[in-house]
Design a protein around this motif. Structure first.
Motif, mmCIF file in Angstrom:
data_model
loop_
_atom_site.group_PDB
_atom_site.id
_atom_site.type_symbol
_atom_site.label_atom_id
_atom_site.label_comp_id
_atom_site.label_asym_id
_atom_site.label_seq_id
_atom_site.Cartn_x
_atom_site.Cartn_y
_atom_site.Cartn_z
ATOM 1 N N PHE A 284 -14.425 41.304 46.811
ATOM 2 C CA PHE A 284 -14.517 40.422 45.541
ATOM 3 C C PHE A 284 -15.565 41.074 44.489
ATOM 4 C CE2 PHE A 284 -17.506 39.709 49.219
ATOM 5 C CZ PHE A 284 -18.735 40.218 48.757
ATOM 6 N N TYR A 285 -15.332 40.334 43.395
ATOM 7 C CA TYR A 285 -16.075 40.805 42.013
ATOM 8 C C TYR A 285 -15.372 42.417 41.417
ATOM 9 C CZ TYR A 285 -19.473 41.876 38.540
ATOM 10 O OH TYR A 285 -20.219 42.105 37.503
ATOM 11 N N ASN A 286 -15.232 43.287 42.430
ATOM 12 C CA ASN A 286 -14.683 44.553 41.825
ATOM 13 C C ASN A 286 -13.268 44.514 41.501
ATOM 14 O OD1 ASN A 286 -16.628 44.682 44.454
ATOM 15 N ND2 ASN A 286 -16.315 46.754 44.318
ATOM 16 N N LYS A 287 -12.735 43.458 41.997
ATOM 17 C CA LYS A 287 -11.140 43.351 41.319
ATOM 18 C C LYS A 287 -10.362 44.562 41.527
ATOM 19 C CE LYS A 287 -10.264 40.857 37.676
ATOM 20 N NZ LYS A 287 -10.149 40.086 36.221
ATOM 21 N N PRO A 288 -10.321 45.193 42.887
ATOM 22 C CA PRO A 288 -9.537 46.235 43.078
ATOM 23 C C PRO A 288 -7.841 45.946 42.901
ATOM 24 C CG PRO A 288 -10.164 45.072 45.088
ATOM 25 C CD PRO A 288 -10.770 44.439 43.994
ATOM 26 N N THR A 289 -7.228 47.027 42.684
ATOM 27 C CA THR A 289 -5.751 47.020 42.764
ATOM 28 C C THR A 289 -5.167 46.409 44.013
ATOM 29 O OG1 THR A 289 -5.435 49.289 43.349
ATOM 30 C CG2 THR A 289 -5.566 48.915 40.811
ATOM 31 N N GLN A 290 -3.843 46.526 44.318
ATOM 32 C CA GLN A 290 -3.407 46.157 45.482
ATOM 33 C C GLN A 290 -3.380 47.359 46.417
ATOM 34 O OE1 GLN A 290 -2.234 43.067 46.363
ATOM 35 N NE2 GLN A 290 -2.985 42.662 44.411
ATOM 36 N N GLU A 291 -3.420 48.726 45.624
ATOM 37 C CA GLU A 291 -3.582 49.774 46.572
ATOM 38 C C GLU A 291 -4.829 49.978 46.917
ATOM 39 O OE1 GLU A 291 -2.782 53.276 48.533
ATOM 40 O OE2 GLU A 291 -1.287 51.869 47.667
ATOM 41 N N GLY A 292 -5.953 49.323 46.343
ATOM 42 C CA GLY A 292 -7.092 49.380 46.759
ATOM 43 C C GLY A 292 -7.464 48.444 47.821
ATOM 44 N N ILE A 293 -6.910 47.327 47.725
ATOM 45 C CA ILE A 293 -7.073 46.510 48.790
ATOM 46 C C ILE A 293 -6.496 46.991 50.161
ATOM 47 C CG2 ILE A 293 -6.340 43.999 49.529
ATOM 48 C CD1 ILE A 293 -6.369 43.105 46.512
ATOM 49 N N TYR A 294 -5.381 47.379 50.129
ATOM 50 C CA TYR A 294 -4.701 48.290 51.205
ATOM 51 C C TYR A 294 -5.563 49.203 51.767
ATOM 52 C CZ TYR A 294 -2.012 51.269 53.912
ATOM 53 O OH TYR A 294 -1.483 52.190 54.793
ATOM 54 N N LEU B 126 -7.075 38.730 58.075
ATOM 55 C CA LEU B 126 -7.179 38.952 56.530
ATOM 56 C C LEU B 126 -7.764 37.716 56.026
ATOM 57 C CD1 LEU B 126 -4.166 41.508 55.805
ATOM 58 C CD2 LEU B 126 -6.585 42.112 56.566
ATOM 59 N N TYR B 127 -8.485 37.696 54.813
ATOM 60 C CA TYR B 127 -8.786 36.440 54.131
ATOM 61 C C TYR B 127 -8.422 36.850 52.601
ATOM 62 C CZ TYR B 127 -11.941 32.406 52.706
ATOM 63 O OH TYR B 127 -12.191 31.370 52.201
ATOM 64 N N ASN B 128 -7.553 35.878 52.116
ATOM 65 C CA ASN B 128 -7.365 35.995 50.793
ATOM 66 C C ASN B 128 -7.670 34.736 50.148
ATOM 67 O OD1 ASN B 128 -6.045 37.069 48.245
ATOM 68 N ND2 ASN B 128 -4.240 35.491 48.634
ATOM 69 N N VAL B 129 -8.616 34.838 49.092
ATOM 70 C CA VAL B 129 -9.158 33.621 48.645
ATOM 71 C C VAL B 129 -9.318 33.953 47.107
ATOM 72 C CG1 VAL B 129 -11.395 33.765 49.455
ATOM 73 C CG2 VAL B 129 -10.652 31.857 48.498
ATOM 74 N N PRO B 130 -8.360 34.035 46.200
ATOM 75 C CA PRO B 130 -8.579 34.817 44.844
ATOM 76 C C PRO B 130 -9.734 33.726 43.928
ATOM 77 C CG PRO B 130 -6.156 34.383 45.514
ATOM 78 C CD PRO B 130 -6.844 33.781 46.862
ATOM 79 N N GLY B 131 -9.660 32.395 44.292
ATOM 80 C CA GLY B 131 -10.560 31.492 43.606
ATOM 81 C C GLY B 131 -12.154 32.031 43.752
ATOM 82 N N MET C 2 -4.356 38.751 46.758
ATOM 83 C CA MET C 2 -4.031 39.842 47.773
ATOM 84 C C MET C 2 -2.433 39.486 47.788
ATOM 85 S SD MET C 2 -5.085 41.284 51.464
ATOM 86 C CE MET C 2 -5.615 39.481 52.075
ATOM 87 N N LEU C 3 -1.776 40.170 47.171
ATOM 88 C CA LEU C 3 -0.202 39.804 47.063
ATOM 89 C C LEU C 3 0.355 39.712 48.464
ATOM 90 C CD1 LEU C 3 0.920 41.288 43.807
ATOM 91 C CD2 LEU C 3 0.267 38.843 44.348
ATOM 92 N N PRO C 4 1.578 39.029 48.848
ATOM 93 C CA PRO C 4 1.969 39.004 50.054
ATOM 94 C C PRO C 4 2.867 40.414 50.450
ATOM 95 C CG PRO C 4 2.865 37.266 48.822
ATOM 96 C CD PRO C 4 2.158 38.008 47.991
ATOM 97 N N GLU C 5 3.268 41.206 49.375
ATOM 98 C CA GLU C 5 3.635 42.580 49.622
ATOM 99 C C GLU C 5 2.417 43.568 50.367
ATOM 100 O OE1 GLU C 5 4.105 42.071 45.549
ATOM 101 O OE2 GLU C 5 4.350 40.385 46.888
ATOM 102 N N THR C 6 1.294 43.289 49.724
ATOM 103 C CA THR C 6 -0.005 43.869 50.470
ATOM 104 C C THR C 6 -0.219 43.662 51.888
ATOM 105 O OG1 THR C 6 -0.661 44.396 48.217
ATOM 106 C CG2 THR C 6 -2.386 44.788 50.012
ATOM 107 N N LEU D 197 0.187 45.723 55.538
ATOM 108 C CA LEU D 197 -0.876 45.789 56.579
ATOM 109 C C LEU D 197 -0.561 45.342 57.848
ATOM 110 C CD1 LEU D 197 -3.824 44.706 53.997
ATOM 111 C CD2 LEU D 197 -3.765 46.799 55.098
ATOM 112 N N ALA D 198 0.086 44.216 57.803
ATOM 113 C CA ALA D 198 0.394 43.750 58.998
ATOM 114 C C ALA D 198 1.653 44.333 59.758
ATOM 115 C CB ALA D 198 1.241 42.194 58.681
#
Length: 293
Positions: A108-118, A134-139, A145-149, A153-154
């Motif tokens: 949270f807060y850092n707003k990483p790219t999808q690669e950063g999240i991966y 994993l926990y995706n809660v953009p709010g 965290m997009l489905p592709e990411t 990981l899965a």
């Protein structure tokens, strides 16, 4: 993975009026949800106000839940954050003996790219001795965290077993469900769309409202998983107003007001959160009386 199909509840951390951790109230809540028929316990998630707990208090919460649960239900422990090195350190230094899986929020807060999240979750998965949800809660995290990411990981890490999807976006949820590997859990993190997510192939929910009204909510989930659409939908609509209410003034202020009504705990929260208003408490009181009538 079947142990995490159904209804998990994201437990609150109850406080006394002086804001100290109320272990007796926590025992009461754990007993309440277990007797209400939920399937697993989630400890120290966002709903637990873990951001304002000390490390000693977190351990007290874990110990209290483990003792009260007495191995009756699986336990999922929240370990996540926006400092990858700190998360890895916590994973490797925490006693996970009584924990069945981990719930780890996207940074949270850092707003990483999808690669950063991966890369963050790659480090977490490599360090973890336990399965990870994993926990995706953009709010709350300010990044989605997009489905592709998630699917990347899965497919690459066997110990990443599922995702708590709380974007509130049914299209995104369906893309995850459609393309997920076999047995990968797509778990609703949004009480209001739990029913449609299950009916399109989701695995269940990690719920907030489910700890207030565990009997009714877990029954709705069971009916949905069994394909009993008519009865599940009727229960969903019956509970629907309460879901709106508990999030009206923020989480967990709303659900703690429910526990106050049920005489299980005080409605006390720690700053910067504030207790639910008198108006909201009255709405919840009226709903609870109607539900139990």
């Amino acid at each position: 993975m079947k142990k995490f199909v159904g209804t998990g509840v994201a437990l609150v951390t109850p406080f006394k009026k002086d804001t100290s951790v109320d272990t007796e109230a926590l025992k009461n809540i754990v007993t309440h949800v277990i007797e209400g028929g939920i399937d697993y316990l989630v400890v120290l998630g966002t709903t637990a106000e873990s951001a304002v707990l000390t490390q000693q208090e977190k351990q007290l919460v874990i110990d209290t839940v483990v003792e009260t649960n007495h191995k009756r239900l699986p336990i999922v422990l929240g370990i996540g954050g926006n400092n990858t090195a700190a998360v890895v350190n916590e994973l490797t230094t925490t006693n996970l003996e009584h924990v069945d899986a981990l719930l780890s929020v996207s940074p949270f807060y850092n707003k990483p790219t999808q690669e950063g999240i991966y890369q963050h979750f790659k480090a977490v998965a490599t360090a973890s001795s336990k399965p990870i949800i994993l926990y995706n809660v953009p709010g709350r995290t300010a990044s989605n965290m997009l489905p592709e990411t998630v699917l990347r990981l899965a497919n690459e890490f066997d110990n990443i077993i599922g995702v708590k999807e709380a974007a509130g976006d049914m299209v995104q949820a369906m893309r995850l469900i459609k393309n997920a590997p076999k047995d990968f859990l797509v778990i609703s993190g949004d009480d209001m769309i739990t029913l449609p997510m299950i009916l399109t192939g989701g695995s269940g929910v990690i719920s907030v409202i489910g700890q207030g009204y565990p009997k009714e909510f877990s029954e709705m989930v069971r009916l949905a998983l069994a394909g009993n659409t008519v009865e599940a939908t009727a229960l969903h609509y019956k509970l629907m107003p309460s879901i709106d209410y508990i999030f009206e003034e923020g989480n967990p202020a709303g659900i703690k007001a429910v526990f106050e009504l049920l005489n299980l705990a005080t409605a006390t929260v720690r700053l910067p959160l504030v207790e639910a208003s008198v108006t909201l408490k009255e709405k919840l009181r009226n709903f609870t009386e109607r539900l139990n009538s």
